[in-house]
Design a protein around this motif. Structure first.
Motif, PDB file in Angstrom:
ATOM      1  N   MET A   1       1.195   4.173  -2.887  1.00  0.00           N
ATOM      2  CA  MET A   1       1.054   5.596  -2.593  1.00  0.00           C
ATOM      3  C   MET A   1       2.234   6.390  -3.154  1.00  0.00           C
ATOM      4  SD  MET A   1       0.950   7.587   1.064  1.00  0.00           S
ATOM      5  CE  MET A   1       2.720   7.500   1.249  1.00  0.00           C
ATOM      6  N   ILE A   2       3.450   5.886  -2.991  1.00  0.00           N
ATOM      7  CA  ILE A   2       4.632   6.568  -3.515  1.00  0.00           C
ATOM      8  C   ILE A   2       4.555   6.649  -5.040  1.00  0.00           C
ATOM      9  CG2 ILE A   2       7.144   6.392  -3.801  1.00  0.00           C
ATOM     10  CD1 ILE A   2       7.204   5.258  -0.897  1.00  0.00           C
ATOM     11  N   ASP A   3       4.138   5.560  -5.686  1.00  0.00           N
ATOM     12  CA  ASP A   3       3.969   5.573  -7.145  1.00  0.00           C
ATOM     13  C   ASP A   3       2.932   6.614  -7.561  1.00  0.00           C
ATOM     14  OD1 ASP A   3       5.877   3.610  -7.538  1.00  0.00           O
ATOM     15  OD2 ASP A   3       4.412   1.975  -7.703  1.00  0.00           O
ATOM     16  N   GLU A   4       1.838   6.702  -6.814  1.00  0.00           N
ATOM     17  CA  GLU A   4       0.794   7.683  -7.141  1.00  0.00           C
ATOM     18  C   GLU A   4       1.308   9.114  -6.948  1.00  0.00           C
ATOM     19  OE1 GLU A   4      -3.720   8.961  -5.856  1.00  0.00           O
ATOM     20  OE2 GLU A   4      -3.040   6.916  -5.416  1.00  0.00           O
ATOM     21  N   MET A   5       2.078   9.342  -5.912  1.00  0.00           N
ATOM     22  CA  MET A   5       2.670  10.659  -5.695  1.00  0.00           C
ATOM     23  C   MET A   5       3.555  11.039  -6.880  1.00  0.00           C
ATOM     24  SD  MET A   5       3.609  10.134  -1.664  1.00  0.00           S
ATOM     25  CE  MET A   5       4.503  11.644  -1.408  1.00  0.00           C
ATOM     26  N   ASP A   6       4.304  10.062  -7.383  1.00  0.00           N
ATOM     27  CA  ASP A   6       5.168  10.289  -8.539  1.00  0.00           C
ATOM     28  C   ASP A   6       4.335  10.573  -9.791  1.00  0.00           C
ATOM     29  OD1 ASP A   6       7.641  10.427  -9.934  1.00  0.00           O
ATOM     30  OD2 ASP A   6       7.366   8.349 -10.592  1.00  0.00           O
ATOM     31  N   GLU A   7       3.322   9.743 -10.023  1.00  0.00           N
ATOM     32  CA  GLU A   7       2.467   9.916 -11.201  1.00  0.00           C
ATOM     33  C   GLU A   7       1.786  11.274 -11.230  1.00  0.00           C
ATOM     34  OE1 GLU A   7      -0.248   6.612 -10.970  1.00  0.00           O
ATOM     35  OE2 GLU A   7       1.381   5.151 -11.223  1.00  0.00           O
ATOM     36  N   LYS A   8       1.455  11.801 -10.053  1.00  0.00           N
ATOM     37  CA  LYS A   8       0.758  13.085  -9.970  1.00  0.00           C
ATOM     38  C   LYS A   8       1.711  14.278  -9.886  1.00  0.00           C
ATOM     39  CE  LYS A   8      -3.519  11.178  -8.297  1.00  0.00           C
ATOM     40  NZ  LYS A   8      -4.511  11.075  -7.236  1.00  0.00           N
ATOM     41  N   GLY A   9       3.011  14.014 -10.019  1.00  0.00           N
ATOM     42  CA  GLY A   9       3.983  15.094 -10.081  1.00  0.00           C
ATOM     43  C   GLY A   9       4.479  15.625  -8.752  1.00  0.00           C
TER      44      GLY A   9
ATOM     45  N   THR B   1       0.831  -1.203   0.000  1.00  0.00           N
ATOM     46  CA  THR B   1       0.000   0.000   0.000  1.00  0.00           C
ATOM     47  C   THR B   1       0.868   1.255   0.000  1.00  0.00           C
ATOM     48  OG1 THR B   1      -1.754  -1.190   1.143  1.00  0.00           O
ATOM     49  CG2 THR B   1      -1.867   1.211   1.206  1.00  0.00           C
ATOM     50  N   MET B   2       1.924   1.275   0.794  1.00  0.00           N
ATOM     51  CA  MET B   2       2.824   2.424   0.825  1.00  0.00           C
ATOM     52  C   MET B   2       3.514   2.623  -0.522  1.00  0.00           C
ATOM     53  SD  MET B   2       6.209   3.198   3.120  1.00  0.00           S
ATOM     54  CE  MET B   2       7.264   2.170   2.109  1.00  0.00           C
ATOM     55  N   LEU B   3       3.952   1.526  -1.116  1.00  0.00           N
ATOM     56  CA  LEU B   3       4.622   1.619  -2.414  1.00  0.00           C
ATOM     57  C   LEU B   3       3.667   2.138  -3.486  1.00  0.00           C
ATOM     58  CD1 LEU B   3       6.673  -1.672  -2.158  1.00  0.00           C
ATOM     59  CD2 LEU B   3       7.577   0.673  -2.066  1.00  0.00           C
TER      60      LEU B   3
END
Length: 182
Positions: free
Chosen positions: A144-152, A140-142
């Motif tokens: 979230m980190i991927d989503e943070m990256d995808e959203k800039g 789940t944390m990973l």
């Protein structure tokens, strides 16, 4: 190599996690590395330290003396560094470590992980960081980190960490990183 393990000291952890931490500790000792950890005698920290000590390895525990009010400290450490604060503890982890493993843990482990990864991003160290994703603990944390990256929200110009699901994979990453530096 001094390998720092971040992880929970909780006594409530399922055996699937502590068994893997014990295995990791045995491999650290067998490969003539030294464990650097928060000095706890229970949970992920205690299981890994027991694996190190049962296999003739060495360890450095780092903790404020008052932490003993919350969890028992490991008495088998080769060396113990007492500090005054959690900030000093994290600085001593950095000063005494060549690699970092983030094993399953709670809020304190997340604090340590996000600080060490931020310091790597800011080029304050170049040590390998490995997320020990036992039993999909960090999925789940990973995500979230991927989503943070995808959203800039992140500037991930380079890979800051590796992911391992077992102790063998951790050593594959450590050996690969060591080969890259030679």
């Amino acid at each position: 190599m001094n390998i720092c393990l971040y992880g929970s000291g909780s006594r409530k952890i399922d055996k699937i996690y502590t068994d893997e931490a014990y295995t990791l500790g045995g491999m650290i000792a067998e490969n003539n590395h030294r464990l650097v950890f928060g000095g706890g005698d229970t949970g992920m920290m205690g299981a890994c330290a027991k694996g190190v000590h049962d296999n003739g390895g060495k360890s450095i525990g780092i903790a404020p003396e008052w932490i003993g009010e919350f969890e028992p400290l490991c008495k088998d450490c080769s060396e113990f560094i007492y500090v005054n604060s959690m900030d000093e503890r994290k600085q001593e982890f950095l000063n005494n470590s060549d690699a970092f493993i983030i094993s399953p843990g709670g809020i304190g482990t997340l604090d340590e992980f996000f600080e060490i990864i931020t310091l790597k991003k800011l080029k304050r160290h170049d040590c390998p960081i490995i997320i020990f994703n036992i039993n999909h603990f960090y999925d789940t944390m990973l995500k979230m980190i991927d989503e943070m990256d995808e959203k800039g929200f992140l500037y991930k110009a380079e890979q800051l960490y590796d992911i391992a699901t077992n102790s063998d994979e951790i050593f594959e990453h450590l050996n690969s990183d060591n080969d890259d530096k030679q």
